[in-house]
Design a protein around this motif. Structure first.
Motif, PDB file in Angstrom:
ATOM      1  N   ILE A  65       0.839  -1.201   0.000  1.00 21.16           N
ATOM      2  CA  ILE A  65       0.000   0.000   0.000  1.00 21.16           C
ATOM      3  C   ILE A  65       0.873   1.249   0.000  1.00 21.16           C
ATOM      4  O   ILE A  65       0.633   2.202  -0.734  1.00 21.16           O
ATOM      5  N   SER A  66       1.922   1.221   0.842  1.00 16.31           N
ATOM      6  CA  SER A  66       2.828   2.364   0.940  1.00 16.31           C
ATOM      7  C   SER A  66       3.507   2.636  -0.391  1.00 16.31           C
ATOM      8  O   SER A  66       3.623   3.769  -0.836  1.00 16.31           O
ATOM      9  N   LYS A  67       3.933   1.540  -1.044  1.00 20.24           N
ATOM     10  CA  LYS A  67       4.609   1.678  -2.332  1.00 20.24           C
ATOM     11  C   LYS A  67       3.653   2.235  -3.377  1.00 20.24           C
ATOM     12  O   LYS A  67       4.002   3.109  -4.161  1.00 20.24           O
ATOM     13  N   LYS A  68       2.391   1.724  -3.356  1.00 22.53           N
ATOM     14  CA  LYS A  68       1.391   2.197  -4.307  1.00 22.53           C
ATOM     15  C   LYS A  68       1.119   3.684  -4.091  1.00 22.53           C
ATOM     16  O   LYS A  68       1.004   4.459  -5.029  1.00 22.53           O
ATOM     17  N   SER A  69       1.042   4.097  -2.810  1.00 21.13           N
ATOM     18  CA  SER A  69       0.776   5.501  -2.486  1.00 21.13           C
ATOM     19  C   SER A  69       1.878   6.397  -3.014  1.00 21.13           C
ATOM     20  O   SER A  69       1.630   7.463  -3.561  1.00 21.13           O
ATOM     21  N   THR A  70       3.117   5.913  -2.864  1.00 18.55           N
ATOM     22  CA  THR A  70       4.263   6.696  -3.336  1.00 18.55           C
ATOM     23  C   THR A  70       4.224   6.850  -4.840  1.00 18.55           C
ATOM     24  O   THR A  70       4.405   7.943  -5.373  1.00 18.55           O
ATOM     25  N   VAL A  71       3.925   5.765  -5.515  1.00 22.44           N
ATOM     26  CA  VAL A  71       3.851   5.785  -6.970  1.00 22.44           C
ATOM     27  C   VAL A  71       2.757   6.722  -7.428  1.00 22.44           C
ATOM     28  O   VAL A  71       2.928   7.525  -8.335  1.00 22.44           O
ATOM     29  N   GLN A  72       1.601   6.643  -6.751  1.00 21.39           N
ATOM     30  CA  GLN A  72       0.475   7.493  -7.120  1.00 21.39           C
ATOM     31  C   GLN A  72       0.815   8.961  -6.899  1.00 21.39           C
ATOM     32  O   GLN A  72       0.522   9.821  -7.718  1.00 21.39           O
ATOM     33  N   THR A  73       1.473   9.257  -5.773  1.00 23.15           N
ATOM     34  CA  THR A  73       1.847  10.647  -5.464  1.00 23.15           C
ATOM     35  C   THR A  73       2.785  11.196  -6.510  1.00 23.15           C
ATOM     36  O   THR A  73       2.644  12.315  -6.976  1.00 23.15           O
ATOM     37  N   GLU A  74       3.774  10.375  -6.889  1.00 19.53           N
ATOM     38  CA  GLU A  74       4.739  10.815  -7.881  1.00 19.53           C
ATOM     39  C   GLU A  74       4.085  11.048  -9.233  1.00 19.53           C
ATOM     40  O   GLU A  74       4.420  11.979  -9.947  1.00 19.53           O
ATOM     41  N   SER A  75       3.130  10.216  -9.573  1.00 17.46           N
ATOM     42  CA  SER A  75       2.486  10.341 -10.876  1.00 17.46           C
ATOM     43  C   SER A  75       1.510  11.520 -10.896  1.00 17.46           C
ATOM     44  O   SER A  75       1.334  12.168 -11.910  1.00 17.46           O
ATOM     45  N   VAL A  76       0.884  11.820  -9.718  1.00 23.11           N
ATOM     46  CA  VAL A  76      -0.087  12.908  -9.645  1.00 23.11           C
ATOM     47  C   VAL A  76       0.620  14.256  -9.596  1.00 23.11           C
ATOM     48  O   VAL A  76       0.154  15.235 -10.150  1.00 23.11           O
ATOM     49  N   ALA A  77       1.803  14.326  -8.880  1.00 24.17           N
ATOM     50  CA  ALA A  77       2.514  15.595  -8.722  1.00 24.17           C
ATOM     51  C   ALA A  77       2.963  16.107 -10.088  1.00 24.17           C
ATOM     52  O   ALA A  77       3.670  15.419 -10.802  1.00 24.17           O
ATOM     53  N   PRO A  78       2.519  17.306 -10.475  1.00 26.36           N
ATOM     54  CA  PRO A  78       2.879  17.839 -11.790  1.00 26.36           C
ATOM     55  C   PRO A  78       4.322  18.323 -11.819  1.00 26.36           C
ATOM     56  O   PRO A  78       4.873  18.735 -10.814  1.00 26.36           O
ATOM     57  N   THR A  79       4.933  18.273 -12.993  1.00 25.26           N
ATOM     58  CA  THR A  79       6.284  18.789 -13.165  1.00 25.26           C
ATOM     59  C   THR A  79       6.203  20.300 -13.326  1.00 25.26           C
ATOM     60  O   THR A  79       5.398  20.795 -14.111  1.00 25.26           O
ATOM     61  N   MET A  80       7.051  21.043 -12.569  1.00 22.85           N
ATOM     62  CA  MET A  80       7.012  22.497 -12.630  1.00 22.85           C
ATOM     63  C   MET A  80       7.557  22.998 -13.951  1.00 22.85           C
ATOM     64  O   MET A  80       8.556  22.494 -14.455  1.00 22.85           O
ATOM     65  N   SER A  81       6.886  23.981 -14.514  1.00 27.06           N
ATOM     66  CA  SER A  81       7.370  24.586 -15.748  1.00 27.06           C
ATOM     67  C   SER A  81       8.533  25.518 -15.437  1.00 27.06           C
ATOM     68  O   SER A  81       8.805  25.838 -14.273  1.00 27.06           O
ATOM     69  N   LYS A  82       9.197  25.985 -16.464  1.00 28.24           N
ATOM     70  CA  LYS A  82      10.330  26.898 -16.289  1.00 28.24           C
ATOM     71  C   LYS A  82       9.878  28.186 -15.609  1.00 28.24           C
ATOM     72  O   LYS A  82      10.572  28.721 -14.736  1.00 28.24           O
ATOM     73  N   GLU A  83       8.697  28.676 -16.010  1.00 27.54           N
ATOM     74  CA  GLU A  83       8.171  29.908 -15.432  1.00 27.54           C
ATOM     75  C   GLU A  83       7.843  29.732 -13.960  1.00 27.54           C
ATOM     76  O   GLU A  83       8.101  30.616 -13.129  1.00 27.54           O
ATOM     77  N   GLU A  84       7.278  28.569 -13.596  1.00 23.85           N
ATOM     78  CA  GLU A  84       6.940  28.298 -12.199  1.00 23.85           C
ATOM     79  C   GLU A  84       8.196  28.185 -11.334  1.00 23.85           C
ATOM     80  O   GLU A  84       8.232  28.666 -10.199  1.00 23.85           O
ATOM     81  N   LYS A  85       9.220  27.532 -11.886  1.00 23.38           N
ATOM     82  CA  LYS A  85      10.492  27.436 -11.159  1.00 23.38           C
ATOM     83  C   LYS A  85      11.089  28.820 -10.934  1.00 23.38           C
ATOM     84  O   LYS A  85      11.602  29.123  -9.853  1.00 23.38           O
ATOM     85  N   LEU A  86      11.005  29.674 -11.955  1.00 20.25           N
ATOM     86  CA  LEU A  86      11.551  31.026 -11.845  1.00 20.25           C
ATOM     87  C   LEU A  86      10.780  31.829 -10.804  1.00 20.25           C
ATOM     88  O   LEU A  86      11.371  32.549 -10.002  1.00 20.25           O
ATOM     89  N   ASP A  87       9.453  31.689 -10.810  1.00 16.61           N
ATOM     90  CA  ASP A  87       8.626  32.403  -9.825  1.00 16.61           C
ATOM     91  C   ASP A  87       8.945  31.949  -8.404  1.00 16.61           C
ATOM     92  O   ASP A  87       9.024  32.772  -7.482  1.00 16.61           O
ATOM     93  N   ALA A  88       9.122  30.648  -8.220  1.00 14.22           N
ATOM     94  CA  ALA A  88       9.462  30.117  -6.899  1.00 14.22           C
ATOM     95  C   ALA A  88      10.826  30.624  -6.453  1.00 14.22           C
ATOM     96  O   ALA A  88      11.032  30.982  -5.285  1.00 14.22           O
ATOM     97  N   PHE A  89      11.757  30.684  -7.403  1.00  9.56           N
ATOM     98  CA  PHE A  89      13.106  31.173  -7.092  1.00  9.56           C
ATOM     99  C   PHE A  89      13.062  32.653  -6.713  1.00  9.56           C
ATOM    100  O   PHE A  89      13.733  33.097  -5.780  1.00  9.56           O
ATOM    101  N   LYS A  90      12.257  33.423  -7.448  1.00 12.04           N
ATOM    102  CA  LYS A  90      12.123  34.852  -7.144  1.00 12.04           C
ATOM    103  C   LYS A  90      11.604  35.062  -5.730  1.00 12.04           C
ATOM    104  O   LYS A  90      12.056  35.967  -5.020  1.00 12.04           O
ATOM    105  N   LYS A  91      10.660  34.250  -5.305  1.00 13.55           N
ATOM    106  CA  LYS A  91      10.118  34.375  -3.956  1.00 13.55           C
ATOM    107  C   LYS A  91      11.201  34.109  -2.910  1.00 13.55           C
ATOM    108  O   LYS A  91      11.296  34.808  -1.896  1.00 13.55           O
ATOM    109  N   GLU A  92      12.045  33.102  -3.165  1.00 15.42           N
ATOM    110  CA  GLU A  92      13.157  32.804  -2.245  1.00 15.42           C
ATOM    111  C   GLU A  92      14.099  33.995  -2.144  1.00 15.42           C
ATOM    112  O   GLU A  92      14.531  34.377  -1.052  1.00 15.42           O
ATOM    113  N   VAL A  93      14.410  34.588  -3.299  1.00 17.47           N
ATOM    114  CA  VAL A  93      15.320  35.739  -3.324  1.00 17.47           C
ATOM    115  C   VAL A  93      14.686  36.926  -2.607  1.00 17.47           C
ATOM    116  O   VAL A  93      15.341  37.618  -1.830  1.00 17.47           O
TER     117      VAL A  93
END
Length: 201
Positions: A21-49
């Motif tokens: 169950i734990s393994k299935k949950s991990t797989v599901q979480t990884e598959s559901v989590a979207p990959t951040m776009s370049k713009e989203e990564k830049l926005d997140a970085f700007k907030k850190e700065v």
């Protein structure tokens, strides 16, 4: 009645089931989590700065405006050394900016940082307003009025004390010049009187 073997088997089955169950949950979480776009990564970085800049010890009696271009952010995000140098430069700027200055304007592009400070209040406020409306504006910290007034009052008192000191120094120098000039005149008269006596028959 459950034997020891049955108990061990049951525990083992439960552990295996939980692991699956734990393994299935991990797989599901990884598959559901979207990959951040370049713009989203830049926005997140700007907030850190932004958070890092906001924690710096900016003087609340100063107007501070910082422009950072997107190309500079991209270079900082991909070049740790460049980011560290820019953050270190901003940290030093935050520590250095003190009244009687009024306004500090900072620019950062992918080539580095430059800054300009204004001592004149009116010129500084005009430059601050223009700089803060620029499309590349990233961080603005406006002076708190009471602290700004207090800082300028302290600076005014210091300037007045400096003027009084220089005035006293000038007057003392002028007095000494007159004294020395008078002594020279007396010495000259004395020399002339001695020469006259020597030349008399």
């Amino acid at each position: 009645m459950m034997t020891t073997n049955n108990l061990i088997s049951s525990v083992g089955d439960t552990y295996s089931y939980t692991a699956v169950i734990s393994k299935k949950s991990t797989v599901q979480t990884e598959s559901v989590a979207p990959t951040m776009s370049k713009e989203e990564k830049l926005d997140a970085f700007k907030k850190e700065v932004w958070d890092e800049i906001d924690r710096m010890p900016w003087n609340t009696g100063m107007n501070t405006s910082i422009q950072i271009t997107d190309k500079a952010f991209e270079r900082m995000m991909n070049d740790t050394d460049f980011k560290d140098r820019m953050m270190s430069a901003l940290q030093k700027e935050a520590v250095a900016e003190q009244p009687p200055g009024d306004t500090v304007l900072i620019w950062i592009d992918d080539n580095g940082k430059k800054a300009y400070a204004y001592m004149d209040i009116e010129a500084g406020h005009q430059a601050f307003a223009a700089h803060s409306k620029d499309k590349d504006i990233f961080y603005v910290k406006k002076a708190k009025k009471d602290e700004l007034n207090e800082a300028w009052e302290q600076a005014r008192v210091r300037r007045q004390e400096q003027r009084e000191y220089l005035e006293k120094k000038y007057n003392a120098e002028q007095y000494l010049k007159k004294v020395f000039a008078h002594q020279d005149e007396i010495a000259k008269l004395y020399d002339e009187a001695v020469n006259v006596r020597i030349e008399s028959p």
